[in-house]
Motif scaffolding. Structure first.
Motif, PDB file in Angstrom:
ATOM      1  N   SER A 188      37.515  47.614  42.707  1.00 48.43           N
ATOM      2  CA  SER A 188      37.311  47.334  41.172  1.00 48.43           C
ATOM      3  C   SER A 188      36.022  47.976  40.649  1.00 48.43           C
ATOM      4  CB  SER A 188      37.256  45.716  40.795  1.00 48.43           C
ATOM      5  OG  SER A 188      36.003  45.398  41.544  1.00 48.43           O
ATOM      6  N   ARG A 189      35.087  48.073  41.251  1.00 49.65           N
ATOM      7  CA  ARG A 189      33.750  48.634  40.734  1.00 49.65           C
ATOM      8  C   ARG A 189      34.193  50.041  40.492  1.00 49.65           C
ATOM      9  NH1 ARG A 189      28.465  48.111  43.993  1.00 49.65           N
ATOM     10  NH2 ARG A 189      29.523  50.052  44.885  1.00 49.65           N
ATOM     11  N   PHE A 190      34.691  50.870  41.326  1.00 51.29           N
ATOM     12  CA  PHE A 190      35.196  52.354  40.998  1.00 51.29           C
ATOM     13  C   PHE A 190      35.881  52.490  39.783  1.00 51.29           C
ATOM     14  CE2 PHE A 190      37.994  55.883  41.665  1.00 51.29           C
ATOM     15  CZ  PHE A 190      36.770  56.977  41.679  1.00 51.29           C
ATOM     16  N   PHE A 191      36.986  51.616  39.719  1.00 55.22           N
ATOM     17  CA  PHE A 191      37.962  51.559  38.597  1.00 55.22           C
ATOM     18  C   PHE A 191      37.387  51.225  37.120  1.00 55.22           C
ATOM     19  CE2 PHE A 191      41.007  51.726  42.065  1.00 55.22           C
ATOM     20  CZ  PHE A 191      41.745  52.943  41.706  1.00 55.22           C
ATOM     21  N   ARG A 192      36.358  50.318  37.550  1.00 59.09           N
ATOM     22  CA  ARG A 192      35.640  49.936  36.150  1.00 59.09           C
ATOM     23  C   ARG A 192      34.757  51.130  35.718  1.00 59.09           C
ATOM     24  NH1 ARG A 192      34.603  45.283  37.400  1.00 59.09           N
ATOM     25  NH2 ARG A 192      33.075  45.507  38.585  1.00 59.09           N
ATOM     26  N   PHE A 193      34.004  51.942  36.833  1.00 60.57           N
ATOM     27  CA  PHE A 193      33.407  53.217  36.346  1.00 60.57           C
ATOM     28  C   PHE A 193      34.352  54.215  35.654  1.00 60.57           C
ATOM     29  CE2 PHE A 193      33.027  57.601  37.824  1.00 60.57           C
ATOM     30  CZ  PHE A 193      31.856  57.818  37.153  1.00 60.57           C
ATOM     31  N   ILE A 194      35.521  54.473  36.228  1.00 58.04           N
ATOM     32  CA  ILE A 194      36.080  55.339  35.861  1.00 58.04           C
ATOM     33  C   ILE A 194      36.894  55.039  34.078  1.00 58.04           C
ATOM     34  CG2 ILE A 194      38.964  56.090  35.737  1.00 58.04           C
ATOM     35  CD1 ILE A 194      38.518  55.880  38.818  1.00 58.04           C
ATOM     36  N   GLN A 195      36.981  53.597  34.061  1.00 55.66           N
ATOM     37  CA  GLN A 195      37.240  53.148  32.600  1.00 55.66           C
ATOM     38  C   GLN A 195      36.080  53.499  31.714  1.00 55.66           C
ATOM     39  OE1 GLN A 195      40.109  51.930  31.612  1.00 55.66           O
ATOM     40  NE2 GLN A 195      39.382  51.319  29.451  1.00 55.66           N
ATOM     41  N   GLU A 196      35.050  53.209  32.180  1.00 58.76           N
ATOM     42  CA  GLU A 196      33.780  53.366  31.143  1.00 58.76           C
ATOM     43  C   GLU A 196      33.217  54.915  31.196  1.00 58.76           C
ATOM     44  OE1 GLU A 196      31.204  50.529  33.039  1.00 58.76           O
ATOM     45  OE2 GLU A 196      32.299  48.979  32.213  1.00 58.76           O
ATOM     46  N   ASN A 197      33.909  55.752  32.158  1.00 52.62           N
ATOM     47  CA  ASN A 197      33.463  57.127  31.958  1.00 52.62           C
ATOM     48  C   ASN A 197      34.645  58.166  32.032  1.00 52.62           C
ATOM     49  OD1 ASN A 197      30.306  57.116  32.654  1.00 52.62           O
ATOM     50  ND2 ASN A 197      31.214  55.532  34.008  1.00 52.62           N
ATOM     51  N   GLN A 198      35.589  57.851  31.339  1.00 52.54           N
ATOM     52  CA  GLN A 198      36.735  58.599  31.091  1.00 52.54           C
ATOM     53  C   GLN A 198      36.620  59.958  30.914  1.00 52.54           C
ATOM     54  OE1 GLN A 198      39.844  56.681  28.767  1.00 52.54           O
ATOM     55  NE2 GLN A 198      39.343  54.677  29.864  1.00 52.54           N
TER      56      GLN A 198
END
Length: 195
Positions: A102-112
């Motif tokens: 989840s931390r990685f996918f949260r990063f992806i969401q916030e840094n598209q």
């Protein structure tokens, strides 16, 4: 045979990934430097360079580590019959992968924008396309195909939307999965195939 140093190197590699990902998520990929990562690890930049030459190398290593289970899932699902049960099991397994990272996918969401410009963007897109192609049947109605595609997006979006909702994390995860499973079941219903 593993040497006594191998576990330690893997631990160091994992620590670097964890700290870097935390900093990338907090302040953005572009605003995080290798020097800051080294400082948070309490090591020199030279020690950090031993494992990773650039922050993109760190991010690629994290993405590669997390992409392996998705690739295994795609391989597994590709060898199964294209039944509702297979599709739902695929979503259950994907839910485990997503919430475990989840931390990685949260990063992806916030840094598209950043992710799109890096090599990991294409890899993530290919994995999502692979999952999507196994969920939807091209001979199904357009509505059924949209339901299957939406099931995957619901799982991704649900992870982020549920952050702002009070409740037990496992209960929230189960609710997101239930919605995705329902969408795929609706896509398989006889009216979805013909209408």
């Amino acid at each position: 045979m593993a040497t006594p140093h191998q576990p330690r190197r893997n631990d160091t590699r994992r620590r670097i990934q964890d700290v870097a990902l935390e900093l990338f998520a907090q302040q953005g990929y572009e605003k995080t430097s290798l020097r800051e990562i080294a400082e948070h690890l309490d090591v020199t930049k030279a020690a950090l360079y031993y494992h990773f030459k650039t922050k993109e190398d760190i991010l690629v290593s994290i993405a590669d580590d997390l992409a392996a289970p998705v690739a295994e899932l795609i391989t597994w699902a590709g060898g199964q019959p294209r039944t509702l049960e297979t599709k739902q099991e695929m979503l259950r397994r994907y839910s485990d992968i997503l919430w475990g990272a989840s931390r990685f996918f949260r990063f992806i969401q916030e840094n598209q924008a950043t992710v799109r410009d890096l090599s990991i963007g294409e890899s993530l897109k290919n994995n999502l396309h692979g999952l999507n192609s196994l969920l939807r049947d091209e001979d199904s109605s357009m509505t059924a195909q949209v339901r299957c595609i939406t099931a995957l997006f619901a799982m991704h979006a649900g992870m982020f939307a549920m952050q702002n909702i009070e409740g037990d994390p496992e209960e929230k995860r189960a609710a997101v999965l239930e919605v995705a499973l329902d969408l795929v079941a609706q896509a398989e219903a006889p009216s979805a195939v013909t209408g």
